[in-house]
Design an enzyme around this catalytic site. Sequence first.
Site: not given
Length: 277
Positions: A28, A176-177
């Site tokens: 992000h 990735s979260s």
Amino acid sequence: MQDISEFSRRTGKKIGFVPTMGYLHEGHCALMIKARDESDIVITSIFVNPAQFSPNEDYNDYPRDFLRDYHICKSCGVDYVFYPDTKEIYPNDYYTYVNVNALTETLEGKYRPEHFKGVTTIVLKLFNIIKPHFAYFGQKDAQQAAVIRKMIKDLNLDIKLKVSETVREVNGLAKSSRNTYLTAEQKEEASALYKALNEGKRLVLKEKMYDTKELKKEIKKFIETNSPDSSLQYIAVTDNNNLEKISNLKDYKGGVLISLAAYYGKTRLIDNILFEK
Ligand code: PAF
């Protein structure tokens, strides 16, 4: 939010938008930094969108930590963080959904049938609220990027889509979260997914393995050998634009997307590799 965006537009500012579901990571941040570079105003949304999760998925467990995310946004140069309430986005009398046909019926769409309808609906709503000139997405969600590209084109949205390369851990695991669900051992094992995708790319470009059935078999074998705790859901070889399956790459010209999904325990991971043939 609409007033802020409208004011920015009227004063000639270009708005860069990074939509997220929070629990931000370096992937992000890379999008925010790119948006910072290319736009006058950077806006990030943080909204865990219930419409893109099916009832058996991890909507309730999805990691959330607004303060942590807010500080990350600030450190990446974001001007505004849009953090709406679920009821504000989907009030009780909410009835309108957006669907991109065909592209959403393959790959992820086969296993997550309602997912993309939820994604396109929220992304279009966010586009209308934030009014961006540029929208930033990650290549890790390759199908999502293709679907949004098609929605922008089909609905004549005046927005430029920017897709950035996947950011990875040192061992190759895509950030990735959902990686927070994995144990340290699983994180190490799951690095085999990207190694397998690279092996697939090598087999095509160097060994001229063009029969994609054979290619998928080799990638599967690589994963099973190097990551015995994984449970592979699918591997697909498709055209990167229309996401149509390619059965033989011999005469194919264009972007080849090899994508896959695999489970580690209850955690579902996706990854892909894109290359020109
Ligand atoms: O990629 C995501 O995080 C989500 O699908 C998105 C684009 C923020 C929509 O909820």
